[in-house]
Design an enzyme around this catalytic site. Structure first.
Site, PDB file in Angstrom:
ATOM      1  N   ASP A  92       1.879   3.652   3.362  1.00  0.00           N
ATOM      2  CA  ASP A  92       0.742   4.538   2.597  1.00  0.00           C
ATOM      3  C   ASP A  92       1.501   5.643   1.808  1.00  0.00           C
ATOM      4  OD1 ASP A  92      -1.832   5.265   1.937  1.00  0.00           O
ATOM      5  OD2 ASP A  92      -2.330   6.420   3.882  1.00  0.00           O
ATOM      6  N   HIS A 143       0.852  -1.221   0.102  1.00  0.00           N
ATOM      7  CA  HIS A 143       0.055  -0.119   0.018  1.00  0.00           C
ATOM      8  C   HIS A 143       0.769   1.186   0.099  1.00  0.00           C
ATOM      9  CE1 HIS A 143      -4.013   1.904   1.200  1.00  0.00           C
ATOM     10  NE2 HIS A 143      -3.279   2.925   1.189  1.00  0.00           N
ATOM     11  N   GLU A 158     -11.116   3.550   7.357  1.00  0.00           N
ATOM     12  CA  GLU A 158     -10.039   4.379   7.656  1.00  0.00           C
ATOM     13  C   GLU A 158     -10.262   5.137   8.597  1.00  0.00           C
ATOM     14  OE1 GLU A 158      -8.061   6.290   4.112  1.00  0.00           O
ATOM     15  OE2 GLU A 158      -6.546   7.049   5.291  1.00  0.00           O
ATOM     16  N   HIS A 200       1.337   5.004  -2.211  1.00  0.00           N
ATOM     17  CA  HIS A 200       0.803   5.856  -3.198  1.00  0.00           C
ATOM     18  C   HIS A 200       1.837   6.763  -3.949  1.00  0.00           C
ATOM     19  CE1 HIS A 200      -3.471   5.741  -2.014  1.00  0.00           C
ATOM     20  NE2 HIS A 200      -3.036   5.501  -1.032  1.00  0.00           N
ATOM     21  N   ASP A 210       2.212   9.496  -5.865  1.00  0.00           N
ATOM     22  CA  ASP A 210       2.459  10.919  -5.505  1.00  0.00           C
ATOM     23  C   ASP A 210       2.722  11.381  -4.115  1.00  0.00           C
ATOM     24  OD1 ASP A 210      -0.007   9.967  -4.706  1.00  0.00           O
ATOM     25  OD2 ASP A 210      -1.256  11.668  -6.016  1.00  0.00           O
TER      26      ASP A 210
HETATM   27 ZN   LIG Z   1      -3.716   5.055   0.795  1.00  0.00          ZN
END
Ligand SMILES: [Zn+2]
EC number: 3.5.4.4
Length: 330
Positions: free
Chosen positions: A278, A12, A200, A14, A16
């Site tokens: 993340d 997991h 979340e 991202h 960007d």
């Molecule tokens: Zn995420």
């Protein structure tokens, strides 16, 4: 234990949110893009979220600047390549990068061009560093269902050529699953695997909906799963795996501290959990750091680490051949 030297699986992350702050300045200079400052420490402040944000939305604001410099093929390729390099330095052996093609069309690139550029960067990274990777296409819940259909259609031809799954990301609201049911169903028909950000920021039922309505095989965050007893029971008795990102959860106030994060509780209940970053930049972290923080805060042992590593291999959307290779590391 020296966590940094241990092999890792990142599921997991991202794109960007993991751009190097230095790269923002470098691209801005090269392409004449206006950014608020060229001072590296100040840029870090713009893109790294504080440990205590007011909300998930404040955290998500940190993505504005990264996306400003990720609007050409060359730059997308570079950011993907550098992410593989950074992950590899942290001894990550396999990474699934996710990103939302819709955020990279400001200069007229098509979804196909955007996806291809990121895949090219990943391919180059794989050639240069001891790491394997795959790509997940995120659809933003802030965007329309039509837009999500376009992303799924555009990514179809890259399935099994780097693209493996679809994801729903961004701010979470109640019952979002119904809105995206058809598009995720279509994606599954095409052969996409499914991971969904859910539970979340406080809505446990969204985890249940993600599993039952969207047929998610993995849940991003899922920290509120316990608020839905039905979801919790399914998680305990199935292979659905939760991608947990503790620092991000502390920042967005999903949890109040590392100590109160449900990682170990879920783990002890037999739920398949793994640790993830993340966003390496926005959360100013690495996978080693997440493991380090949680092993200290919740007394996780080396055996727990190994079990989580294998959870990661099993839950990954990698080919069986790559999974076999990954199992050999431990
Ligand atoms: Zn995420």
């Amino acid at each position: 234990m020296n966590l940094k030297d241990l092999p890792k699986i990142e599921l997991h992350c991202h794109l960007d949110g993991s751009i190097r702050p230095e790269t923002i300045i470098s691209i801005a200079k090269k392409d004449g893009i206006e950014i608020p400052t060229e001072n590296i420490d100040e840029i870090r402040e713009y893109v790294m979220a504080p440990i205590s944000c007011k909300s998930l939305d404040e955290y998500l604001d940190r993505f504005t600047l990264p996306n400003k410099v990720m609007q050409t093929k060359e730059n997308l390729k570079r950011v993907a390549y550098e992410l593989l390099e950074d992950a590899s330095k942290d001894n990550v052996k396999y990474i699934e990068i996710r990103f939302a093609p819709s955020l990279h069309t400001q200069k007229g690139l098509s979804f196909g061009e955007i996806i291809e550029s990121v895949l090219e960067g990943m391919k180059e990274g794989e050639e240069k560093f001891p790491i394997k990777s795959n790509l997940i296409l995120s659809c933003m819940r802030t965007m329309s269902v039509e837009e999500a259909f376009k992303v799924v259609e555009a990514g179809k031809e890259y399935l099994n050529k780097g693209v493996v799954a679809v994801d729903l990301a961004a701010s979470e609201y109640e019952d979002f699953a119904h809105k995206y049911k058809e598009v995720i169903e279509k994606a599954r028909e095409y052969g996409y695997r499914v991971t969904i950000h859910a539970g979340e920021t406080g809505i446990g039922k969204n985890v249940l909906d993600a599993i039952k309505i969207l047929k998610a095989e993995r849940i991003g965050h899922g920290i509120y799963a316990k608020d839905s007893q039905e979801a919790y029971e399914i998680l305990k008795n199935s292979h659905v795996t939760i991608e947990m990102c503790p620092t991000s959860n502390v920042q967005t106030k999903g949890v109040t501290s590392y100590e109160s994060h449900p990682l170990k509780e879920f783990f002890k209940d037999g739920i398949k959990v793994i640790l993830s970053t993340d966003n390496m930049t926005v959360s100013n972290t690495t996978l080693t750091n997440e493991h380090d923080l949680m092993s200290k805060a919740q007394n996780m042992s080396i055996e727990d680490y190994e079990k989580m590593y294998l959870n990661g291999v099993n839950a990954s959307f990698a080919s069986e051949e790559i999974k076999e290779e990954l199992r050999k590391y431990i």
